[in-house]
Scaffold this motif. Structure first.
Motif, PDB file in Angstrom:
ATOM      1  N   THR A  40      54.418  64.071 -75.284  1.00 30.30           N
ATOM      2  CA  THR A  40      55.141  64.756 -76.371  1.00 30.30           C
ATOM      3  C   THR A  40      56.268  63.904 -76.930  1.00 30.30           C
ATOM      4  O   THR A  40      56.769  64.192 -78.030  1.00 30.30           O
ATOM      5  N   GLY A  67      61.425  70.115 -82.126  1.00 29.80           N
ATOM      6  CA  GLY A  67      61.309  71.524 -81.785  1.00 29.80           C
ATOM      7  C   GLY A  67      60.120  71.781 -80.872  1.00 29.80           C
ATOM      8  O   GLY A  67      60.212  72.541 -79.888  1.00 29.80           O
ATOM      9  N   LYS A  68      58.967  71.176 -81.197  1.00 27.53           N
ATOM     10  CA  LYS A  68      57.792  71.318 -80.338  1.00 27.53           C
ATOM     11  C   LYS A  68      58.050  70.739 -78.948  1.00 27.53           C
ATOM     12  O   LYS A  68      57.605  71.284 -77.938  1.00 27.53           O
ATOM     13  N   ASP A 128      59.820  73.197 -76.875  1.00 32.58           N
ATOM     14  CA  ASP A 128      58.927  74.253 -76.386  1.00 32.58           C
ATOM     15  C   ASP A 128      58.098  73.784 -75.203  1.00 32.58           C
ATOM     16  O   ASP A 128      57.948  74.507 -74.200  1.00 32.58           O
ATOM     17  N   VAL A 129      57.567  72.563 -75.282  1.00 31.48           N
ATOM     18  CA  VAL A 129      56.732  72.031 -74.188  1.00 31.48           C
ATOM     19  C   VAL A 129      57.568  71.844 -72.930  1.00 31.48           C
ATOM     20  O   VAL A 129      57.161  72.212 -71.817  1.00 31.48           O
ATOM     21  N   SER A 180      60.313  73.341 -72.078  1.00 32.56           N
ATOM     22  CA  SER A 180      60.683  74.661 -71.528  1.00 32.56           C
ATOM     23  C   SER A 180      59.508  75.270 -70.788  1.00 32.56           C
ATOM     24  O   SER A 180      59.675  75.894 -69.710  1.00 32.56           O
ATOM     25  N   GLY A 181      58.309  75.098 -71.330  1.00 32.51           N
ATOM     26  CA  GLY A 181      57.111  75.598 -70.633  1.00 32.51           C
ATOM     27  C   GLY A 181      56.910  74.905 -69.292  1.00 32.51           C
ATOM     28  O   GLY A 181      56.535  75.549 -68.300  1.00 32.51           O
ATOM     29  N   VAL A 226      64.852  69.042 -71.742  1.00 35.18           N
ATOM     30  CA  VAL A 226      65.055  70.147 -72.673  1.00 35.18           C
ATOM     31  C   VAL A 226      66.377  69.964 -73.419  1.00 35.18           C
ATOM     32  O   VAL A 226      66.443  70.071 -74.658  1.00 35.18           O
TER      33      VAL A 226
END
Length: 626
Positions: free
Chosen positions: A526, A533-534, A537-538, A540-541, A581
């Motif tokens: 990533t 932004g993506k 999200d990744v 955080s996942g 993050v």
């Protein structure tokens, strides 16, 4: 008148004939042994290994007949009886008879031929097994007036021992029945000239420490009139030994150095009746700095006063009951389960113990057998009937009950005892250490501890028995090696069977390490996206995935007070993922604040900093834990 006389005479003749027939029937129906003439004497005795008893038969007359019956009444004694002229040298026969037999056998001759030849050379009459079972029995017609001697010992080459009953008859054949009652004058007299069987001296050594301030030694059985002598001296350290003689109930009968002022102590005590289970207790006295400690030498004598001078006189007798050595072995057949959270494990194993107890010896002619086999219930009844003890034990780290699938005891004629048990049990594993989990190697133990203290029983390893089964049945663990050791724990002997196990790592590689590696690799990809932004999200996942991993793994282990390798690994991923993050959020803020070029410049270096950070953190965790 004449006719009447004839009838009277005929009646008298008929009466006489009937009387003669009745008398003849009575004589013929009377047992051969039912004679009341002559003398019968019954003597009880005890023979230890290698011991002989000589009886003098004085003033025997020519044509008198001697009947001898020797029966074993305890132990595995196989008695041998012989009659000899009084001129036979006792020292010579004691030394040469057995030696001549052994020499001839060593030369390859048949012992069944050798023994009669040697016996005929020494004795006038002898017997080994002519009676029932191993009973010795013979009769002998005295050829000339004189003094004779009867010799009782164990059968050559057998090394047997035990109590016997000697029945000797003079012109009394019923003595051979084994049921004859004594009558008449004494026939035989035990010759105790030079007999040292009631004299014994023994030396033993020991040590008292801060954790063990007293010990005791059990004295052999004493007979009425015996005098016991004991002498103890310190051989190392500052020990001040207090010496006590205790009876079977622990009551003090004699003391020495009771104040503990000296490093030498001695006592003596005479018993006025037959006694057993007397103890000589040694207690560490007090010194200026507290309880004294050190090594000691103890001399114990029975009817041998020279012991009080500290001198050791060699005798055939034994003064003390030494602790019984018990050979212990364990063969672990199966691991039924390992509960890491409860810190215990289940096993199916085989335990074998071997020891020698002369009190359990028996004569094979009792059962026409080479050994006796019984269950534990019958064995414990036998022990109780004989007023003996046996090396009872516990599994010291056992949880719950021990399920014995099979318990068998085998007794041999010499008193050699074999205890066999196959069992299953759940055992504590307090030695578990999960610090290197899942690369940890764990130590498992089966601990067998004696119920009675080491003054009664000591443990040694049973040769060529302990080991691991071929199919242990535990798929998670690899059994690497085992070891056994014997120790003394709180005054009791302990046998420990330990084995080391490591984990099959394929489970953790496929279920933990490869998924973590893939997640980290995907997270790294990533970094090639420019959409911050993506990336947030990744990352955080990923953080949620690592939390789920942590919960899954923690379910296998107890709530530890320390960090494991896998804990540290996952915590490091938490930290790095959390930093990622935050880092991506910061880049997104720069982009929103029109600082996109600055964000791209920083991001260009972070692409390679990310894997380097993971590699460095994992290397540190590996170095620190493994």
């Amino acid at each position: 008148m004449c006719h009447h006389q004839h009838r009277t005479i005929a009646r008298q003749r008929m009466l006489s004939l009937l009387t003669l027939v009745a008398l003849l029937i009575s004589v013929l129906s009377t047992p051969v042994f039912a004679q009341d003439s002559g003398s019968i004497q019954v003597i009880e005795g005890n023979l230890q290994k290698g011991q002989s008893h000589f009886y003098t038969l004085p003033d025997l007359k020519m044509l008198q007949k001697v009947y001898v019956l020797v029966e074993s009444t305890s132990g595995n004694l196989d008695p041998f009886a012989a009659l000899a002229d009084i001129t036979l040298d006792r020292e010579q026969v004691s030394q040469e008879f057995g030696a001549d037999v052994e020499k001839a056998i060593a030369e390859g001759r048949d012992p069944l031929t050798v023994i009669p030849e040697v016996a005929n050379h020494f004795f006038l009459k002898w017997d080994d097994d002519s009676g029932p079972g191993y009973t010795a029995m013979f009769e002998y017609l005295i050829p000339t007036n004189g003094v004779y001697q009867l010799i009782i010992f164990d059968s050559p080459g057998q090394s047997t021992f035990g109590d016997y009953r000697l029945t000797i008859g003079l012109d009394a054949p019923e003595a051979l029945s084994g049921k004859a009652a004594p009558r008449g004058e004494a026939i035989a007299f035990l010759d105790t000239t030079g007999d040292k069987t009631n004299v014994a001296v023994q030396e033993t050594r020991g040590e008292l420490t801060e954790s063990r301030t007293s010990t005791f030694h059990t004295v052999q059985d004493l007979k009425a009139g015996d005098t016991l002598y004991a002498y103890v001296k310190t051989t190392d350290g500052d020990l001040h030994p207090i010496l006590l003689l205790e009876d079977f109930g622990g009551k003090a009968l004699a003391t020495a150095n009771f104040s503990g002022a000296q490093q030498v102590a001695s006592l003596q005590h005479t018993v006025d009746e037959d006694v057993s289970n007397y103890h000589i207790r040694i207690i560490a006295g007090k010194g200026e700095s507290g309880t004294t400690t050190g090594s000691y030498t103890l001399l114990v004598g029975i009817n041998e006063p020279s012991v009080l001078t500290g001198s050791l006189t060699q005798t055939a007798g034994v003064a003390l009951h030494e602790p019984t050595q018990v050979l212990v072995g364990i063969k672990m057949d199966q691991i039924t389960g390992v509960d890491q959270k409860a810190e215990n494990f289940g096993i199916a194993a085989t335990l074998q113990m071997e020891w020698n107890d002369p009190g359990l010896a028996f004569s094979p002619d009792e059962c026409d057998c080479r050994f006796k086999q019984m269950n534990v219930g019958a064995f414990e009844k036998l022990i109780a009937d004989k007023d003996l003890t046996w090396p009872e034990f516990i599994l010291f780290n056992q949880q719950g009950r021990r399920d014995a699938q099979s318990q068998t005891v085998v007794l041999t004629p010499t008193g050699r005892t074999i205890y066999y048990e196959r069992f299953s049990a759940t055992l504590q594993a307090p030695d578990f250490n999960f610090r290197n989990f899942p690369f940890d190697t764990q130590q498992f133990y089966i601990r067998v501890r004696s119920v009675l203290p080491d003054e009664y029983y000591t443990y040694s390893e049973l040769p060529d028995f302990s080991g691991l089964g071929d199919q242990l049945g535990e798929e998670e663990w690899i059994i690497e090696d085992y070891q056994v050791e014997t120790t003394l724990e709180d005054g009791n002997a302990q046998f420990s069977f330990g084995f080391q196990s490591s984990r099959h790592l394929l489970y953790y590689v496929s279920r933990v390490f490869i998924p973590i590696f893939i997640i980290i690799l995907v997270s790294w990809f990533t970094f090639f996206l420019k959409d911050y932004g993506k990336r947030v999200d990744v990352a955080s996942g990923n953080l949620l995935v690592f939390i789920a991993f942590n919960w899954t793994i923690s379910g296998d282990l107890p709530r530890l007070g320390y960090v494991t390798f896998l804990d540290a690994l996952i915590v490091s991923t938490f930290i790095i993922t959390g930093v990622v993050v935050v880092f991506n959020v910061w880049l997104k803020r720069l982009e929103v604040n029109q600082k996109e070029s600055w964000a791209q410049t920083i991001d260009k270096y972070s692409i390679w900093l990310y894997p380097i950070l993971y590699v460095a953190s994992f290397a540190f965790v590996w170095w620190f834990f493994v």
